[in-house]
Each structure stands twice: as C-alpha cells, then as structure tokens.
Design an enzyme around this catalytic site. Structure first.
Site, PDB file in Angstrom:
ATOM      1  N   HIS A  46       0.803  -1.005   0.112  1.00 33.66           N
ATOM      2  CA  HIS A  46       0.113   0.086   0.098  1.00 33.66           C
ATOM      3  C   HIS A  46       0.834   1.048  -0.116  1.00 33.66           C
ATOM      4  O   HIS A  46       2.000   1.131   0.529  1.00 33.66           O
ATOM      5  CB  HIS A  46      -0.957  -0.078   1.113  1.00 33.66           C
ATOM      6  CG  HIS A  46      -2.018  -1.102   1.188  1.00 33.66           C
ATOM      7  ND1 HIS A  46      -2.981  -0.876   2.052  1.00 33.66           N
ATOM      8  CD2 HIS A  46      -2.186  -2.238   0.615  1.00 33.66           C
ATOM      9  CE1 HIS A  46      -3.873  -1.917   1.909  1.00 33.66           C
ATOM     10  NE2 HIS A  46      -3.308  -2.646   1.053  1.00 33.66           N
ATOM     11  N   GLU A  48       0.858   3.902   1.901  1.00 31.60           N
ATOM     12  CA  GLU A  48       1.363   4.339   3.060  1.00 31.60           C
ATOM     13  C   GLU A  48       2.452   3.378   3.695  1.00 31.60           C
ATOM     14  O   GLU A  48       3.429   4.031   4.085  1.00 31.60           O
ATOM     15  CB  GLU A  48       0.379   3.936   4.068  1.00 31.60           C
ATOM     16  CG  GLU A  48      -1.212   4.867   3.717  1.00 31.60           C
ATOM     17  CD  GLU A  48      -2.206   4.020   2.918  1.00 31.60           C
ATOM     18  OE1 GLU A  48      -1.698   3.607   1.899  1.00 31.60           O
ATOM     19  OE2 GLU A  48      -3.329   3.876   3.578  1.00 31.60           O
ATOM     20  N   CYS A  76      -6.436   1.875   6.011  1.00 27.61           N
ATOM     21  CA  CYS A  76      -6.762   0.410   6.428  1.00 27.61           C
ATOM     22  C   CYS A  76      -6.392   0.162   7.621  1.00 27.61           C
ATOM     23  O   CYS A  76      -5.287   0.904   8.224  1.00 27.61           O
ATOM     24  CB  CYS A  76      -6.572  -0.492   5.390  1.00 27.61           C
ATOM     25  SG  CYS A  76      -4.935  -1.002   5.196  1.00 27.61           S
ATOM     26  N   CYS A  79      -2.353  -0.207   7.476  1.00 29.19           N
ATOM     27  CA  CYS A  79      -1.548   1.000   7.480  1.00 29.19           C
ATOM     28  C   CYS A  79      -1.787   1.909   8.715  1.00 29.19           C
ATOM     29  O   CYS A  79      -0.745   2.362   9.098  1.00 29.19           O
ATOM     30  CB  CYS A  79      -2.192   1.759   6.131  1.00 29.19           C
ATOM     31  SG  CYS A  79      -1.741   0.837   4.488  1.00 29.19           S
TER      32      CYS A  79
END
Length: 143
Positions: A46, A48, A76, A79
């Site tokens: 991801h 992040e 999420c 993260c």
C-alpha cells in the site's frame, strides 16, 4: 495532498488502485509512493507502507516523529497500525473509506485510547478529488 494525488494518478495508470501517499518533515517531502500491490505481487504494498519504509531508511530510524503522512484514502487497519508503530505525528487523508477505513469510518485505530501512540488526524482533505479518482478507476474496471 496534491503530490499524493499525483502519485495516486500514476498508480491508476499502472493499473493499481489509485491511492497515493507522501511523508513530510520540516516542510520537505521525504518519500512519495502510489499503491504497488500488483507490480510488487505484494498485498502489503500500500502507498502508506511504501512511504513509511522509505522514510525510515532515509532517517535511519523506525520512529518517524516530526512527520506528517498525507494519503488520498482513509488508512486501512494494516496501514493505520504501521502509522502508530512508526510514531507518525500527524495523518492527513482525503477520501473516507466506509468499507475499510480505520480513522473514523469503520473503526478508529489511529486514535484508539489503549494504544501508546495516537497521531493527530485530519480527514476529508481534497475528499471530492480523491474520491473521484477512485470512482473513475473502478467504473472503468467494471465496464
């Protein structure tokens, strides 16, 4: 957030879900990335996590105090957990995520009272633009 939006747009061109993130310290962008799960064949790639990892390497420290993380979509659980563990001071996100968001939508891991670190959180920054990028991407995928 504009730089994060640029990263999200680049991710979309690459066929990735259009989420972009940056980490800023002292007014300087330390790291920038878009989602790369498909390219990396890695469900944890991801945006992040990519910027957290890059900033940790740059600083030589696992604690990113003094940093602000900007991301185009509400983080999420994975993260948000990484942001807490990295001790990011501030998290700014664009679109709310009513299916997986952990900064107030589904839950609020970033400000959970039992955790030892709780970053400042600001949501909804450029929300319409961030949301439109995601909506356009998924509409194109469905057609």
């Amino acid at each position: 957030m504009r730089i994060a939006l640029d990263e999200a747009a680049e991710a979309a061109v690459a066929g990735e879900v259009p989420v972009g993130a940056i980490i800023v310290r002292d007014g300087e962008v330390m790291a920038r990335a878009g989602n790369a799960m498909i390219a990396a064949v890695d469900p944890t790639a991801h945006a992040e996590l990519m910027v957290i990892k890059a900033a940790a390497v740059i600083t030589g420290d696992t604690r990113l105090t003094g940093c602000t993380l900007y991301v185009t979509l509400e983080p999420c659980a994975m993260c948000a957990g990484a942001m807490v563990l990295a001790r990011v001071d501030r998290v700014v996100f664009g679109a709310w995520d009513n299916k997986a968001g952990m900064a107030g939508s589904v839950g609020d891991l970033l400000r959970h009272q039992q955790l030892n670190h709780r970053p400042e959180v600001q949501g909804g920054v450029c929300a319409d633009e961030c949301s439109a990028l995601l909506t356009t991407f998924f509409q194109a995928k469905r057609s």
